[in-house]
Design an enzyme around this catalytic site. Structure first.
Site, PDB file in Angstrom:
ATOM      1  CB  THR A 124     -61.793 -20.872  46.430  1.00 56.29           C
ATOM      2  OG1 THR A 124     -61.243 -21.957  45.692  1.00 56.29           O
ATOM      3  CG2 THR A 124     -60.749 -19.778  46.570  1.00 56.29           C
ATOM      4  CB  SER A 130     -52.954 -22.718  47.591  1.00 55.30           C
ATOM      5  OG  SER A 130     -52.884 -22.056  46.348  1.00 55.30           O
ATOM      6  N   GLY A 239     -61.390 -33.781  38.512  1.00 57.16           N
ATOM      7  CA  GLY A 239     -61.478 -32.428  37.969  1.00 57.16           C
ATOM      8  C   GLY A 239     -60.171 -32.020  37.303  1.00 57.16           C
ATOM      9  NE  ARG A 240     -55.917 -30.934  41.746  1.00 56.63           N
ATOM     10  CZ  ARG A 240     -55.656 -31.155  43.024  1.00 56.63           C
ATOM     11  NH1 ARG A 240     -55.184 -32.332  43.400  1.00 56.63           N
ATOM     12  NH2 ARG A 240     -55.847 -30.213  43.910  1.00 56.63           N
ATOM     13  CD  GLU A 361     -61.081 -28.088  38.420  1.00 61.10           C
ATOM     14  OE1 GLU A 361     -60.787 -29.272  38.307  1.00 61.10           O
ATOM     15  OE2 GLU A 361     -62.243 -27.649  38.309  1.00 61.10           O
ATOM     16  CB  SER A 363     -51.950 -22.967  41.695  1.00 62.15           C
ATOM     17  OG  SER A 363     -51.039 -23.372  42.700  1.00 62.15           O
TER      18      SER A 363
HETATM   19  C1  LIG Z   1     -62.092 -18.111  36.991  1.00 63.08           C
HETATM   20  C2  LIG Z   1     -61.937 -18.884  38.247  1.00 63.08           C
HETATM   21  C3  LIG Z   1     -62.870 -19.847  38.575  1.00 63.08           C
HETATM   22  C4  LIG Z   1     -62.763 -20.561  39.768  1.00 63.08           C
HETATM   23  N1  LIG Z   1     -63.731 -21.468  40.095  1.00 63.08           N
HETATM   24  C5  LIG Z   1     -63.717 -22.029  41.340  1.00 63.08           C
HETATM   25  C6  LIG Z   1     -64.798 -22.853  41.761  1.00 63.08           C
HETATM   26  O1  LIG Z   1     -65.739 -23.106  41.024  1.00 63.08           O
HETATM   27  N2  LIG Z   1     -64.773 -23.345  43.029  1.00 63.08           N
HETATM   28  C7  LIG Z   1     -63.749 -23.089  43.885  1.00 63.08           C
HETATM   29  O2  LIG Z   1     -63.787 -23.554  45.021  1.00 63.08           O
HETATM   30  N3  LIG Z   1     -62.700 -22.320  43.506  1.00 63.08           N
HETATM   31  C8  LIG Z   1     -62.666 -21.770  42.258  1.00 63.08           C
HETATM   32  N4  LIG Z   1     -61.614 -20.975  41.867  1.00 63.08           N
HETATM   33  C9  LIG Z   1     -60.558 -20.688  42.818  1.00 63.08           C
HETATM   34  C10 LIG Z   1     -59.231 -21.333  42.481  1.00 63.08           C
HETATM   35  O3  LIG Z   1     -59.288 -22.696  42.701  1.00 63.08           O
HETATM   36  C11 LIG Z   1     -58.162 -20.632  43.322  1.00 63.08           C
HETATM   37  O4  LIG Z   1     -57.985 -19.352  42.767  1.00 63.08           O
HETATM   38  C12 LIG Z   1     -56.861 -21.386  43.371  1.00 63.08           C
HETATM   39  O5  LIG Z   1     -57.007 -22.535  44.133  1.00 63.08           O
HETATM   40  C13 LIG Z   1     -55.726 -20.551  43.925  1.00 63.08           C
HETATM   41  O6  LIG Z   1     -56.078 -19.985  45.143  1.00 63.08           O
HETATM   42  P1  LIG Z   1     -55.850 -18.421  45.412  1.00 63.08           P
HETATM   43  O7  LIG Z   1     -56.415 -17.699  44.262  1.00 63.08           O
HETATM   44  O8  LIG Z   1     -56.402 -18.119  46.734  1.00 63.08           O
HETATM   45  O9  LIG Z   1     -54.310 -18.230  45.381  1.00 63.08           O
HETATM   46  P2  LIG Z   1     -53.289 -18.422  46.637  1.00 63.08           P
HETATM   47  O10 LIG Z   1     -53.553 -19.704  47.284  1.00 63.08           O
HETATM   48  O11 LIG Z   1     -53.327 -17.211  47.461  1.00 63.08           O
HETATM   49  O12 LIG Z   1     -51.931 -18.515  45.851  1.00 63.08           O
HETATM   50  C14 LIG Z   1     -51.256 -17.383  45.282  1.00 63.08           C
HETATM   51  C15 LIG Z   1     -50.028 -17.908  44.537  1.00 63.08           C
HETATM   52  O13 LIG Z   1     -49.134 -18.547  45.452  1.00 63.08           O
HETATM   53  C16 LIG Z   1     -48.913 -19.873  45.051  1.00 63.08           C
HETATM   54  N5  LIG Z   1     -48.839 -20.720  46.235  1.00 63.08           N
HETATM   55  C17 LIG Z   1     -49.727 -20.813  47.243  1.00 63.08           C
HETATM   56  N6  LIG Z   1     -49.319 -21.685  48.166  1.00 63.08           N
HETATM   57  C18 LIG Z   1     -48.144 -22.171  47.735  1.00 63.08           C
HETATM   58  C19 LIG Z   1     -47.210 -23.113  48.249  1.00 63.08           C
HETATM   59  N7  LIG Z   1     -47.436 -23.752  49.403  1.00 63.08           N
HETATM   60  N8  LIG Z   1     -46.103 -23.365  47.538  1.00 63.08           N
HETATM   61  C20 LIG Z   1     -45.877 -22.736  46.362  1.00 63.08           C
HETATM   62  N9  LIG Z   1     -46.712 -21.839  45.826  1.00 63.08           N
HETATM   63  C21 LIG Z   1     -47.830 -21.562  46.512  1.00 63.08           C
HETATM   64  C22 LIG Z   1     -50.093 -20.228  44.198  1.00 63.08           C
HETATM   65  O14 LIG Z   1     -49.795 -21.272  43.300  1.00 63.08           O
HETATM   66  C23 LIG Z   1     -50.352 -18.947  43.464  1.00 63.08           C
HETATM   67  O15 LIG Z   1     -49.477 -18.831  42.401  1.00 63.08           O
HETATM   68  C24 LIG Z   1     -61.683 -20.296  40.646  1.00 63.08           C
HETATM   69  C25 LIG Z   1     -60.732 -19.340  40.298  1.00 63.08           C
HETATM   70  C26 LIG Z   1     -60.856 -18.626  39.116  1.00 63.08           C
HETATM   71  C27 LIG Z   1     -59.838 -17.598  38.811  1.00 63.08           C
END
Ligand SMILES: Cc1cc2nc3c(=O)[nH]c(=O)nc-3n(C[C@H](O)[C@H](O)[C@H](O)COP(=O)(O)OP(=O)(O)OC[C@H]3O[C@@H](n4cnc5c(N)ncnc54)[C@H](O)[C@@H]3O)c2cc1C
Lengths: 378, 255
Positions: A124, A130, A239-240, A361, A363
């Site tokens: 990320t 995502s 992971g999932r 992992e 959303s």
């Molecule tokens: C505590 C914590 C630990 C984490 N640890 C790691 C880690 O170790 N390594 C790592 O790489 N990442 C890590 N992450 C990141 C995590 O995987 C991301 O936060 C997650 O993938 C969502 O990405 P985003 O936050 O950028 O949300 P966005 O991608 O910006 O999404 C925002 C919202 O829109 C929704 N959305 C996005 N695209 C679509 C679509 N096409 N259709 C429908 N809905 C959509 C999402 O589901 C979400 O609800 C961590 C996050 C947290 C909070």
């Protein structure tokens, strides 16, 4: 439980004993102090939990994906936050085992499997979550080295890990232009953001990983150039399932606490359990957890056997189990009334910890996207 | 060094333990049966010697029903090298005397440098079997140690008494028992669990042991339910509480 072998029963029993003595008594305090118990992780590593489904050759335990589900459920029943970190660490160790060369495996796996060296998974970025295939961290080849620039966001274990597996762009060809590179802690140019203040998972650090002209030998590349996204996604399948198992474990504890509490709490002339509405509530919680368990074990089996519908089943299981875990924990809090809201009872922590499992992992919206796309593809 | 650890399977103390209402015998099916924690500590003593010197051989010996095989396997998963299981229906209800005679018969040919056991089991709490075994084998008993060191040819350690601490030592071979104050037992690791099945376990029946036949066996003469808890005695301090308290303790033989 369902047809566990004698070994699986012994594995579950050991992990339960370990979690009950090494994790459970400290979980609430670690959460409050934001303390990451690296010594306890090393203990878990000595017991074989650093490379659960990593081959035995370099220190892995050589267990199955089903075993991993059973293990993560037990760990999370004591502390979802620590269990979830161990699950991420296992994802990293497995990626090295599955895609590393013999030299890389021999060099990196002993420390990772022993959990004396922790691993972080860096996909990320501040601007991409995502839509990970669009990531912008860049690795440029310079002789025998890669020079990496970019920022990774929300990285679990960052600042404490010895190894960062960084997914970086080596070509502008979308998800096919991404390469996985192992960056050791201490490499010049590698730094970390402040520890994020978060709702849950407080006993493990989450930070930005900042890469400024980080030079690592090309031999630190995992797989070929352009394989990074595939490697990252393969890691995430497991992971999932594991994060789903962590939700199941947390949910199970919340459910068990609720059963005990409703039997004991007196109101309206008897124990609350006499209120049929509450009994039905428990029935639904139990059913949701068993549904999740069934899905997780099925997905784990698919993963173990390389079944063609693995990706779909892992995505389904992740969504079902993380939704179930959070819902059950939240419901358990409700059943505890005001006491559920107090930190001392350990319930609100479970709710806070399990909430993020629905987000990371991939959303749960992305899980639907995966399942939906597969359902309609020709 | 060859160390034999005596292990016994007992009902989990975390469960409610009950007697069968009709026979008065312990109800072994009521809860989980596990390796007695005190035996796990005895095993830990042996495993630490092995940690320091890989040539150490650790054997576990259990007398008990089929299910005791599970206790042996747990010990093997923790790191013991092999097991001996004395399994014979004729041993059901064996009392301490008989148990000790049978264990001693099985121990005689093991060539053990030292035999380690818990000082008393958490179910029967007789605490006499190890001493009887030592007597049968004509070995010194170094009992109830809270700390100990096993060196080639010698065991030394401390025993906590009411009036002080005793430092004791004996030459090997010997029978040693430990209390729950020795180090907590390790968890078996995954590798240990997976390899336990491949480790050898010898099953012995009574016929294979030289134990004098005896018609003697334990009988239950009578048994009672544990009386329900009653409210404790309250001493109200009217200036003489100290005296009353002392009298109460003396009267009830609590001091
Ligand atoms: C505590 C914590 C630990 C984490 N640890 C790691 C880690 O170790 N390594 C790592 O790489 N990442 C890590 N992450 C990141 C995590 O995987 C991301 O936060 C997650 O993938 C969502 O990405 P985003 O936050 O950028 O949300 P966005 O991608 O910006 O999404 C925002 C919202 O829109 C929704 N959305 C996005 N695209 C679509 C679509 N096409 N259709 C429908 N809905 C959509 C999402 O589901 C979400 O609800 C961590 C996050 C947290 C909070």
């Amino acid at each position: 439980m369902e047809n566990l072998t004698e070994e699986q029963q012994a594995v579950v029993e050991m992990v339960r004993d370990f979690a009950a003595t090494a994790l459970a008594p400290h979980a609430v305090q670690w959460d409050e102090d934001k303390y990451f118990p690296m010594d306890v992780l090393a203990e878990a590593g000595a017991l074989g939990m650093g490379g659960i489904y990593v081959g035995e050759e370099h220190g892995g335990s050589g267990l199955s994906r089903t075993d991993a589900v059973l293990i993560f459920e037990e760990l999370a029943a004591a502390d979802p936050s620590i269990a979830a970190y161990i699950s991420i660490h296992n994802m990293v160790a497995w990626m090295v085992d599955a895609f590393g060369t013999d030299t890389q495996r021999a060099a990196w796996l002993p420390g990772l499997t022993a959990m004396t060296e922790l691993g972080s998974y860096c996909l990320t970025e501040p601007g991409v979550g995502s839509d990970a295939g669009a990531l912008s961290t860049r690795a440029v080849r310079d002789g025998d080295h890669y020079v990496i620039n970019g920022t990774k966001q929300f990285i679990s274990g960052a600042g404490s890990s010895a190894w960062y597996i960084v997914m970086a762009r080596t070509q502008d060809t979308g998800s096919h232009g991404i390469t996985a590179i192992m960056v050791p802690d201490g490499t010049p140019g590698l730094s970390f953001g402040a520890e994020e203040k978060k709702m849950g998972w407080r006993s493990q650090p989450t930070r930005q990983v900042v890469l400024e002209d980080v030079r690592v030998p090309a031999t630190n590349r995992l797989g070929g150039e352009g394989d990074g996204f595939m490697i990252a996604m393969k890691g995430l399948n497991g992971g999932r399932v594991n994060i789903g198992a962590c939700s199941l474990g947390g949910g199970r504890t919340a459910f068990q606490k609720s059963v005990a509490y409703l039997k004991e709490r007196q109101a309206f002339g008897g124990p609350l359990i006499k209120q049929q509405h509450l009994l039905f509530e428990l029935a639904d919680m139990d059913t949701e957890l068993e549904t999740a368990r069934t899905m997780l074990l099925r997905a784990a089996d698919a993963l173990e056997n390389g079944a063609p519908d693995t990706v779909k089943l892992c995505a389904m299981a992740k969504r079902v189990a993380t939704d179930a875990g959070f819902h059950v924990a939240n419901q358990a809090l409700q059943l505890h009334g005001g006491y559920g809201y107090l930190a001392e009872y350990g319930l609100e922590k479970i709710v806070r910890d399990l909430r993020v499992h629905q987000i990371l992992e991939g959303s749960n919206e992305i899980m639907r996207l995966i399942v939906g796309r597969l359902a309609v593809e020709d | 060094m060859k160390i034999v650890v005596l292990i016994k399977q007992v009902p989990d103390t975390a469960d409610e333990r009950t007697l069968d209402a009709a026979t008065g015998w312990l109800n072994r099916d009521a809860g989980d049966n596990i390796v007695d924690e005190i035996n796990e500590r005895a095993l830990e003593v042996a495993l630490r010697v092995k940690d320091g010197d890989k040539s150490t051989e650790v054997v576990v010996l259990a007398m008990g029903p089929d299910e005791a095989a599970k206790a042996i396997r747990k010990a093997l998963s923790m790191g013991a090298d092999s097991g001996i299981h004395i399994l014979d229906d004729a041993l059901a209800g064996a009392d301490a005397t008989r148990t000790a005679a049978v264990l001693a018969a099985a121990l005689r040919d093991t060539g053990a440098d030292v035999i380690v056991a818990g000082n008393e089991s958490t179910d029967g709490r007789g605490g006499v079997v190890p001493a009887m075994v030592a007597e049968h084998l004509n070995l010194p008993l170094v009992g109830s140690l809270t700390t100990l060191e096993l060196a080639p040819g010698k065991v030394s350690g401390e025993r906590q008494g009411e009036s002080g601490t005793l430092s004791i030592s004996a030459g090997l071979p010997a029978v040693v028992t430990v209390t729950e104050r020795t180090a907590e037992a390790r968890f078996p690791n995954f590798k240990g669990i997976l390899t336990a099945k491949r480790k050898p376990v010898t099953t012995l029946s009574l016929a294979e042991l030289e134990v004098p036949a005896t018609p003697a066996h334990a009988v239950i003469v009578s048994h009672n339910e544990r009386p329900p808890r009653v409210a404790g005695t309250k001493i109200v301090d009217e200036g003489n509480a100290g005296t009353l308290l002392a009298e109460y303790l003396v009267e009830n033989r609590l001091v």
